[in-house]
Scaffold this active site. Structure first.
Site, PDB file in Angstrom:
ATOM      1  N   SER A 124      19.758 -17.316   5.219  1.00  0.00           N
ATOM      2  CA  SER A 124      19.356 -16.118   4.485  1.00  0.00           C
ATOM      3  C   SER A 124      17.847 -16.143   4.334  1.00  0.00           C
ATOM      4  O   SER A 124      17.176 -17.014   4.869  1.00  0.00           O
ATOM      5  CB  SER A 124      20.032 -16.092   3.120  1.00  0.00           C
ATOM      6  N   LYS A 125      17.310 -15.183   3.589  1.00  0.00           N
ATOM      7  CA  LYS A 125      15.852 -15.172   3.424  1.00  0.00           C
ATOM      8  C   LYS A 125      15.407 -16.152   2.344  1.00  0.00           C
ATOM      9  O   LYS A 125      14.237 -16.442   2.204  1.00  0.00           O
ATOM     10  CB  LYS A 125      15.366 -13.761   3.109  1.00  0.00           C
ATOM     11  N   ARG A 126      16.376 -16.641   1.585  1.00  0.00           N
ATOM     12  CA  ARG A 126      16.012 -17.619   0.557  1.00  0.00           C
ATOM     13  C   ARG A 126      15.545 -18.900   1.242  1.00  0.00           C
ATOM     14  O   ARG A 126      16.069 -19.292   2.284  1.00  0.00           O
ATOM     15  CB  ARG A 126      17.202 -17.916  -0.338  1.00  0.00           C
TER      16      ARG A 126
END
Ligand code: GLU
Length: 504
Positions: free
Chosen positions: A256-258
């Protein structure tokens, strides 16, 4: 099979900063274009104004340039198939939407957001499939005229066939069949005249003569809808290839972008952050290219040219690929060690300058720095780690515990005597170079009857302020004679205080 020259594209939406998944897609498209002698096109899908992020475009272009993924058509370079910003192509989409309605493939839908929300709620309650109930598909001319008279601006929806299956071939995934009953009469054109992703994407891929679509697997589920649009417009769809899913370092979840945390360290996911963290673009390129493709089962390292020579989309694996940051760090270290030292220094300079708050020219122009850089190069995995290895070259050592100046198995007085003698040697050495310096210091240790390592330890603290630093004598050369002597004097002062305190 098409025999047209290969034209591939990436079609990012400027909704956020450029991400590792987007970069992998860009790399594969670029490699395929370069491998086939085709064209790599950059198209900006900026029709979703609500999610538009003004800095995203610059970030994208900067990131592509940094990774050296040059595009043959698109923003800044133009091309024969422009405009390359979808927001500048609205009349084209509107024209095709009108045509689809006229030819009976699409229809105007006047349903209000409230009606659609209520419909969804109802479907949820009844545990039915959520989707549009095709209310407006069967309006009479009179009903339509009445909505028009009310001034309602309609959307345009595609008529999905009542039944049947769509089968298509994906180069990477193989044959895929979808039942049309799972598809909704999707919106093609919104009431404000903007196209949806689906309509604009299909029209542009066709008008820009895209031959192959290589994109992330999250778009796979859109393909059946797109194929129905191609069909309705009487166009032949491009060849499809959906890249494998990227898994986070644990291998358990989707990337994910995390920022993932590995061994307590937070790692980047945005290309701008990889750059800031001190990864080399050629290492990141190599690493990302391996997320779904292999150059050679025996060898993970390759140059761009080698990858261009071998890359083919038919060799991309459908298996999800785990993003291993440990591997990236290893690979970046390998690439760093391969650089000529001058080049390494040039690339490290902005990182050193920023960390130490000095000008980049002061780093690149430093006469002694190059002496320690080969050793630094062996030790770091990222450019951002260089500053902590060379800070003593530019700055006086910060406060250190004076007791560190006491040599191993030596007293404060012995250490003082040793450092005074060492200082004298450094002051008188005809050539201020590592080899004669080391020979003199070893001889001194012998004369004093102390271990060379103990003497070197004293000198290391005096000159660098640290227990761990690049090799001692190249470090001293890097600092230079004058400043080395001043630092010895400071250390001698500290030792004198220790000796005085001991005898008091
Ligand atoms: N605009 C889509 C994106 O943001 C394009 C997907 C595609 O390549 O079709 O990735």
């Amino acid at each position: 099979m098409t025999h047209r020259p290969v034209r591939v594209r990436i079609a990012p939406s400027p909704t956020g900063y450029f991400h590792l998944g987007g970069a992998r897609t860009a790399i594969y498209n670029w490699l395929y274009a370069r491998h086939t002698g085709g064209r790599f096109i950059l198209r900006i899908e900026d029709t979703d104004r609500t999610r538009y992020h003004p800095e995203a475009l610059d970030d994208l272009l900067e990131s592509l340039r940094w990774l050296e993924l040059d595009w043959d058509e698109g923003p800044e370079v133009g091309g024969d198939y422009g405009p390359y910003f979808q927001s500048e192509r609205l009349p084209i989409y509107q024209e095709y939407a009108r045509k689809l309605v006229q030819e009976g493939h699409a229809y105007y839908c006047y349903c209000s957001p409230e009606r659609l929300a209520a419909l969804r709620e109802e479907q949820r309650k009844r545990k039915e499939r959520i989707g549009y109930d095709r209310h407006c598909r069967y309006l009479t001319a009179a009903q339509r005229a009445e909505y028009e008279a009310q001034g309602i601006k309609p959307v345009v929806r595609l008529k999905i066939p009542d039944e049947g299956q769509i089968t298509f071939h994906d180069v990477i995934r193989g044959e895929i069949t979808v039942d049309v009953s799972t598809l909704d009469d999707l919106v093609l054109l919104k009431s404000d005249g903007y196209p949806t992703y689906h309509l604009a994407n299909v029209i542009d891929d066709h008008l820009m003569e895209i031959t192959h679509i290589l994109r992330g697997d999250e778009w796979l589920s859109s393909v059946p809808r797109h194929l129905l649009i191609y069909q309705a417009l009487g166009w032949e769809p491009p060849i499809m290839a959906h890249l494998p899913l990227l898994l986070d370092p644990s291998g358990k979840g989707k990337m994910s972008k995390r920022k993932p945390v590995v061994n307590g360290v937070e790692y980047p996911t945005l290309i701008r952050d990889f750059r800031k963290a001190g990864y080399l673009p050629e290492a990141l390129f190599n690493f990302l290219a391996l997320l779904g493709w292999s150059y050679d089962p025996e060898n993970d390292l390759f140059t761009r040219e080698q990858a261009i020579e071998r890359f083919d989309i038919t060799d991309v694996s459908p298996k999800p690929s785990v993003v291993s940051y440990e591997k990236l760090d290893w690979m970046n270290g390998v690439y760093i060690r391969q650089l000529p030292t001058e080049e390494f220094t040039r690339r490290a300079a902005p990182f050193i300058a920023e960390a130490l708050g000095i000008a980049e020219e002061d780093v690149t122009g430093h006469a002694g720095l190059l002496a320690v850089m080969p050793d630094v190069q062996e030790r770091v995995k990222k450019l951002s780690e260089t500053a902590e290895w060379v800070d003593f070259v530019f700055k006086e050592p910060s406060e250190y515990d004076p007791k560190l100046l006491i040599g191993r198995k030596m007293t404060a007085a012995q250490s003082l005597e040793a450092l005074r003698a060492a200082r004298q040697i450094l002051a008188e050495l005809p050539e201020f170079a590592a080899e004669p310096m080391e020979a003199e210091m070893r001889a001194l240790a012998d004369r004093l009857g102390v271990k060379a390592g103990a003497l070197f330890g004293i000198l290391r603290i005096a000159v660098t302020g640290k227990k761990v630093a690049p090799p001692l004598f190249t470090s001293i050369v890097a600092v230079g004679r004058e400043r080395t002597l001043a630092r010895c004097d400071r250390a001698i002062g500290l030792l004198e205080e220790l000796v005085a305190a001991e005898s008091a």
